[in-house]
Design a protein around this motif. Structure first.
Motif: not given
Length: 420
Positions: A234-261
């Motif tokens: 309950e203390t965590e959310t699905n909001v992506l942050q700069d550097g969040s990793l998303i794993d789709l079971c076969g490929a892993t994606l890195l999320w970079r925010t516009a500000d981070g980039l």
């Protein structure tokens, strides 16, 4: 008067708002056979000219398959939860003027904005190494971005298909929450890890979690496709942050925010670092020939002047044939400088700028692949456990997805300058 949203798109010289970018781990700046259309190694999410987000509205509890089909054929987005042969809950979704939706998956059908296929680790990323059976879902996940500042991005498991439906069949993990709304998990799940401290040299790995179809956060299941869900966090959310990793079971994606980039080195910066190293004219300490990192466009072909390194000690040499030991593996050599025995590999510059946590010089190499980047970037990725298969985790090189080995997973390179 224009509304703020309209005004933004009527101003002809205004750059479109960028929400962020998804970068696929295991590729060094582009797919091996080139980026094509919606299939590429990096995908930018921009504010759409017109909102296409959806939000839940009416809930129907249905006892016949025909009635369920009738609702899902209305042309509206919907999620169907099949509880038994004669009971299905259908949640209709209605247009949301405040959000943009982007969908990721293996399918090449039009609802998918970013087509992702299984990443093959190491250098076998070519057409011959086709995956026989992919574990990535055809409609794997959706990312929903707020159209107003601060442009928050949230991730949800599963994507809507060409009929605007998400179907969770009898075998899928699903449940009714205490507040009455239905939720579920996809077969192999969508896992997310938010680094602690953002995406900087000081960051620490976070904890891998699973995201549900409605965007709640759960601890991992016993195995990737187990029927029983983990515990609600309950203390965590699905909001992506700069550097969040998303794993789709076969490929892993890195999320970079516009500000981070904005604070990340660019391809031009990496090219300047390459030229700077080459301008220092590093030499092979034995052959005394000058070494040079090949241009970023030639990152698959080993060139004559290419630097090679002994990954146990970090000494950089030109290519040579000596140092084989009969008592070691084929790729193991003895360094002529310090007699350390270990892998001897060509060095490749890490060209995907999105993986760098700082703009430092390329001084460290990952072991055993030989990809080179800044010290802080090498140390960051060396400590990140990435999902592998259905239940294992290990650190991997972000530029080629090779599993890292050795005590530190990376090594400081020792270059010799020109003698003159």
């Amino acid at each position: 008067m224009f509304s703020p949203g309209q005004e933004e798109h009527c101003a002809p010289n205004k750059e479109p708002v960028k929400y962020g970018e998804l970068v696929v781990l295991g590729y060094n700046g582009a797919l091996p056979n080139g980026d094509r259309g919606r299939r590429k190694s990096r995908f930018a999410l921009y504010k759409r000219p017109k909102a296409n987000g959806v939000k839940p509205s009416t809930v129907h509890v249905i006892s016949t398959p025909q009635a369920s089909k009738a609702i899902s054929c209305k042309g509206q987005h919907s999620i169907s939860y099949t509880l038994s042969r004669n009971q299905t809950v259908v949640v209709e979704y209605t247009h949301d003027k405040d959000t943009d939706m982007f969908q990721v998956g293996r399918s090449t059908e039009s609802p998918i904005d970013f087509v992702v296929t299984d990443t093959i680790s190491g250098s076998q990323n070519n057409d011959e190494a086709q995956i026989t059976q992919s574990t990535i879902s055809r409609f794997a996940c959706r990312i929903v971005c707020d159209r107003n500042e601060p442009y928050t991005a949230r991730i949800f498991a599963a994507g809507f298909d060409s009929s605007k439906n998400i179907f969770l069949g009898e075998k899928a993990a699903k449940w009714k929450n205490p507040d009455g709304h239905m939720d579920g998990l996809t077969t192999n799940g969508v896992l997310v890890m938010h680094p602690r401290g953002g995406f900087t040299e000081e960051s620490q790995p976070g904890v891998w979690r699973e995201i549900s179809v409605c965007g709640d956060v759960y601890t991992l299941r016993e195995t990737r496709s187990a029927q029983q869900r983990g515990k609600l966090v309950e203390t965590e959310t699905n909001v992506l942050q700069d550097g969040s990793l998303i794993d789709l079971c076969g490929a892993t994606l890195l999320w970079r925010t516009a500000d981070g980039l904005f604070h990340t080195p660019t391809q031009k910066h990496i090219e300047a670092l390459r030229q700077e190293i080459n301008a220092a004219r590093p030499q092979c300490p034995v052959g005394l020939n000058t070494l040079a990192f090949p241009s970023i466009n030639r990152k698959e072909v080993v060139e004559e002047k290419q630097p090679w390194a002994y990954l146990s000690c970090g000494h950089v040499h030109g290519y040579h044939n000596w140092g084989h030991r009969s008592d070691t593996e084929a790729n193991e050599r003895e360094c002529p400088m310090c007699r350390t025995v270990g892998p001897y590999v060509p060095l490749w510059l890490g060209c995907e700028a999105g993986f760098y946590v700082d703009a430092g010089p390329p001084t460290h190499a990952f072991t055993p692949c030989g990809h080179v980047c800044s010290e802080k970037s090498a140390k960051y990725w060396s400590q990140i456990p990435l999902p592998h298969g259905t239940h294992a985790f290990h650190a991997a090189c972000p530029f080629c997805a090779t599993q890292l080995l050795g005590e530190q997973n990376c090594i400081k390179l020792i270059f010799q300058g020109p003698v003159d």
